[in-house]
Design a protein around this motif. Sequence first.
Motif, mmCIF file in Angstrom:
data_model
loop_
_atom_site.group_PDB
_atom_site.id
_atom_site.type_symbol
_atom_site.label_atom_id
_atom_site.label_comp_id
_atom_site.label_asym_id
_atom_site.label_seq_id
_atom_site.Cartn_x
_atom_site.Cartn_y
_atom_site.Cartn_z
ATOM 1 N N GLU A 49 0.662 4.055 -2.896
ATOM 2 C CA GLU A 49 0.411 5.392 -2.469
ATOM 3 C C GLU A 49 1.391 6.501 -2.750
ATOM 4 O O GLU A 49 1.037 7.608 -3.231
ATOM 5 N N GLU A 91 0.728 -1.244 0.040
ATOM 6 C CA GLU A 91 -0.003 0.030 -0.007
ATOM 7 C C GLU A 91 0.898 1.298 0.057
ATOM 8 O O GLU A 91 0.488 2.214 -0.628
ATOM 9 N N PHE A 141 1.403 11.492 0.230
ATOM 10 C CA PHE A 141 2.046 10.249 0.946
ATOM 11 C C PHE A 141 3.114 10.981 1.869
ATOM 12 O O PHE A 141 2.798 10.753 3.032
#
Length: 658
Positions: A42, A38, A50
Amino acid sequence: MTDESHDAIESLFTESRLFPPPKDFGRGSAMSETLYRELLVEARTDYEGFWARLARAEIDWITPFTRTLDESDAPQYRWFDDGTLNVSANCLDRHIAQRGDKPAIIFEGEPGDVRVLTYRQLLAEVGRFANALRAQGVKSGDRVVIYMPMVPEAVIAMQACARIGAIHSVVFGGFSSESLRDRIVDAQASIIVTADGGHRGGRIVGLKAICDKVVDECPSVRAVIVLKRAGNPIDWRPGRDLWWHDVVAGASTECAPVALASEHPLYLLYTSGSTGRPKGIQHTSAGYLLGTIITMRWVFDIREDDVYWCTADVGWVTGHSYVAYGPLACGATMVMYEGAPTIPDPGRFWQICERHRVSVFYTAPTAIRALKKHGDDYPRAYDLSRLRVLGSVGEPINPEAWMWYHQVIGQERCPIVDTWWQTETGVHMIAPIPGITATKPGSCTLPLPGIDADVVDSEGLPVTAPDKGGFLVIKRPWPSMLRTIWGDPERYRETYWSRFQGRYYVSGDGARRDADGYFWVMGRVDDVLKVSGHRLGTMEIESVLVAHPLVAEAAVVGRPDELTGEAICAFVVTRDPRPTGAARAARIAELRAWVGERIGPIAKPAEIRFADNLPKTRSGKIMRRLLRAVARGETVTEDVSTLENPDIIRQLGDPETE
Ligand code: WT7
């Protein structure tokens, strides 16, 4: 960058062993395979979002930021720049409620003395020293040079600076008085913090005496604060010299952390480059702090009950990010050791691991190789069963050393995290995630989430063919990157950004990626050496050599060395006829001592060869490539007929030439 840099980028060996992450490592870790994926996604889809999310989650802000990245003045990038914070409050104050009585530092001196400082005690000491600095007139933005042994007060002094916004510049205790002077002068420091001496290698290193030699040449210095550590006799200059214990005696332990802008400089750290003069790498507050925290979590998997030990000295960037800041910001317990790994014997590191129950251990390949040489009995004599993560940094780790670290120290249980980064990058950039990334001996594996690293060719195009070498670059600014070179923004631009017209940060390393995308760092492509993991500029050593009255010309190159990674080999042309016989040995000793005095013992050439002249191109450039081949003992195959004096190659090739 030299015109010969390309030949450095040639891949010579392939290592195919693959070590999958240990199966039960993940239990208790904040990181998981899913989370890791993830994070990668991201960072790829919303780069600024992020970093902004992580910055909000990991940092205690005094004023929250609203702007994430400002690229308007590139390459002077600004991160989170309308926010304010205090780095020291993020390392200390925020832990007091939950971890006030948790050990922050477990210190062990070389003589064996042990001292534990809890977070509460450390905060009080930092507060007292911050007040003491203020009483000496230190203001936000002032520079403080720290020239200390590896004792808690080194960290206390750094944290105290951070608390009041002073910019520290730590100078490694192994550097000579002249290196110290150059750094004080460049930084225009008003205060020096030092110690009478420190214990190292069974001896006392008289740091105060080294300071005394040069303080008079540093008009910016108002006071020298001296910690009493080794108890060795020292000279004293009333009115300038102050004992640490005196300046803190009356000081309050309370010192409110100052709200500082995200981009407020946290420190300068001088490092060697490919020209003669060291550069003051400038790091800032918020972005740097964020980098130290996330890498402590991702790469070291730091947990509440870990005992963490990074063996690096605070004089290097590793001792900044992974001793003075990162572990404290994460509320970890860390070991700090003053001395050498072989005192009283080569079991000292493993004894410390057993004694303090170290679980995360971070050291350099040169130390691993040196300790490996003494055999398995030393580590086997100690209980190393608490170790769970082993880290490596400073230079490529050779597969033999990696395997020994893995089998004998980690007992095949601990993931090895080989971390690639630099003084300039602030924190780990390419490194495995323990428990998740499969490792290969000698590879630093894959870029961390949010780090856009690549290998490109001389046109700046990605090298897509596996195992083909190129320049290791970072394609987007990241929060913990250096901001500039102190007092020389042009050199900053030129050194790191000019090669690809400002598009990429250029690390100066050559690297290749294998078929799995794993990075293999192949060493520097410029005139920088890695000796025992320490960075030294060949030009820096050359300019010291030619400053010697007997030396007309000098060229310095590296050659591979089993223990130190690279060894310094100097080719010297003297003003008088080439020394032979006993004179030769005397000259070698003299020049080695000369370099040691001017830079530090780490810069002393392992080998000095005298010659009547040096091989040069028609334009007068020294042919370092030839010298490198000669230093390695290789036969020079290329056409040397265009040289001024082709015969010189034969003379250079024989170190004992009489
Ligand atoms: C240079 C940076 C990074 C903190 C300590 C040294 C080399 C560093 C690795 C590694 C291969 C490495 C590079 C880099 N280097 N770590 N894991 N694998 N090479 O910091 O003195 O700024 O030196 O050290 O050449 O550019 P530094």
